[in-house]
Scaffold this active site. Structure first.
Site, PDB file in Angstrom:
ATOM      1  N   VAL A   1      -8.094  29.154  -9.225  1.00  0.00           N
ATOM      2  CA  VAL A   1      -7.947  27.784  -8.724  1.00  0.00           C
ATOM      3  C   VAL A   1      -6.838  27.796  -7.675  1.00  0.00           C
ATOM      4  O   VAL A   1      -5.760  28.352  -7.908  1.00  0.00           O
ATOM      5  CB  VAL A   1      -7.578  26.805  -9.867  1.00  0.00           C
ATOM      6  CG1 VAL A   1      -7.319  25.415  -9.327  1.00  0.00           C
ATOM      7  CG2 VAL A   1      -8.659  26.776 -10.933  1.00  0.00           C
TER       8      VAL A   1
ATOM      9  N   PHE B   1      -2.868  34.254  -3.753  1.00  0.00           N
ATOM     10  CA  PHE B   1      -2.460  33.445  -4.910  1.00  0.00           C
ATOM     11  C   PHE B   1      -3.471  33.500  -6.049  1.00  0.00           C
ATOM     12  O   PHE B   1      -3.126  33.215  -7.189  1.00  0.00           O
ATOM     13  CB  PHE B   1      -2.188  31.993  -4.510  1.00  0.00           C
ATOM     14  CG  PHE B   1      -3.246  31.356  -3.661  1.00  0.00           C
ATOM     15  CD1 PHE B   1      -4.416  30.875  -4.212  1.00  0.00           C
ATOM     16  CD2 PHE B   1      -3.062  31.246  -2.291  1.00  0.00           C
ATOM     17  CE1 PHE B   1      -5.393  30.281  -3.420  1.00  0.00           C
ATOM     18  CE2 PHE B   1      -4.024  30.655  -1.490  1.00  0.00           C
ATOM     19  CZ  PHE B   1      -5.197  30.177  -2.056  1.00  0.00           C
TER      20      PHE B   1
ATOM     21  N   GLY C   1      -2.842  35.556  -9.541  1.00  0.00           N
ATOM     22  CA  GLY C   1      -2.138  35.036 -10.711  1.00  0.00           C
ATOM     23  C   GLY C   1      -2.445  33.597 -11.038  1.00  0.00           C
ATOM     24  O   GLY C   1      -1.886  33.038 -11.984  1.00  0.00           O
ATOM     25  N   HIS C   2      -3.339  32.950 -10.285  1.00  0.00           N
ATOM     26  CA  HIS C   2      -3.591  31.515 -10.480  1.00  0.00           C
ATOM     27  C   HIS C   2      -5.078  31.224 -10.470  1.00  0.00           C
ATOM     28  O   HIS C   2      -5.601  30.737  -9.477  1.00  0.00           O
ATOM     29  CB  HIS C   2      -2.896  30.730  -9.369  1.00  0.00           C
ATOM     30  CG  HIS C   2      -2.684  29.280  -9.683  1.00  0.00           C
ATOM     31  ND1 HIS C   2      -3.605  28.310  -9.364  1.00  0.00           N
ATOM     32  CD2 HIS C   2      -1.651  28.647 -10.274  1.00  0.00           C
ATOM     33  CE1 HIS C   2      -3.134  27.126  -9.734  1.00  0.00           C
ATOM     34  NE2 HIS C   2      -1.955  27.301 -10.282  1.00  0.00           N
ATOM     35  N   PHE C   3      -5.787  31.383 -11.424  1.00  0.00           N
ATOM     36  CA  PHE C   3      -5.515  31.971 -12.721  1.00  0.00           C
ATOM     37  C   PHE C   3      -6.492  33.127 -12.931  1.00  0.00           C
ATOM     38  O   PHE C   3      -7.656  32.974 -12.564  1.00  0.00           O
ATOM     39  CB  PHE C   3      -5.725  30.939 -13.836  1.00  0.00           C
ATOM     40  CG  PHE C   3      -4.816  29.748 -13.724  1.00  0.00           C
ATOM     41  CD1 PHE C   3      -3.502  29.823 -14.162  1.00  0.00           C
ATOM     42  CD2 PHE C   3      -5.259  28.563 -13.167  1.00  0.00           C
ATOM     43  CE1 PHE C   3      -2.665  28.715 -14.069  1.00  0.00           C
ATOM     44  CE2 PHE C   3      -4.421  27.457 -13.067  1.00  0.00           C
ATOM     45  CZ  PHE C   3      -3.127  27.530 -13.525  1.00  0.00           C
TER      46      PHE C   3
END
Length: 145
Positions: free
Chosen positions: A54, A44, A47-49
């Site tokens: 985070v 994850f 893309g986050h971020f």
């Protein structure tokens, strides 16, 4: 108390959705403490971020719920015949970001448990600081229903 192999014998989750690495403490029908080692390799974070990774809050709640699922599973001899589904998620609060390198300590306690429905209170900590908290209800559903 329980390593990843033991957790995988109880929970149906697998990579990338298994979010509990170890169970540290366990008091049957009452409480449990689990750990999640958060690494930059988590899918994850792509893309986050980008540039400021985070852990998504929804995954912190899921990690607490999975920890609670290990607790509840201990009440059933044939847990492999069931799946645990969320019913409600209430009073969710996020207090600090969870980032790569953090160790997430999830503490869950039973508020109410009857038959196949359970209500838990969960808290997630990083370095002794509250990162998130929530109350959630889950129901055990027979796999063939």
């Amino acid at each position: 108390m329980m390593d990843l192999k033991g957790i995988m014998e109880i929970l149906p989750h697998r990579y990338p959705m298994l979010l509990v690495d170890r169970i540290l403490e366990f008091e049957r029908s009452k409480s449990i403490v689990g750990l999640k080692n958060v690494t930059i390799n988590e899918h994850f974070f792509l893309g986050h971020f980008p540039g400021r990774p985070v852990m998504p809050g929804v995954l912190i709640v899921e990690a607490m719920a999975q920890t609670g699922g290990v607790l509840i599973a201990q009440e059933f001899e044939n847990i492999q015949d069931y799946v645990i589904f969320f019913m409600t998620i209430d009073n969710v609060k996020f207090r600090r970001p969870v980032v790569p390198g953090d160790q997430l300590r999830m503490e869950c306690e039973v508020i109410h448990f009857r038959r196949k429905v359970c209500r838990l209170k969960g808290q997630a900590f990083v370095d002794g600081q509250l990162a998130a908290s929530a109350e959630f209800s889950s129901m055990l559903v027979k796999k063939d229903e």
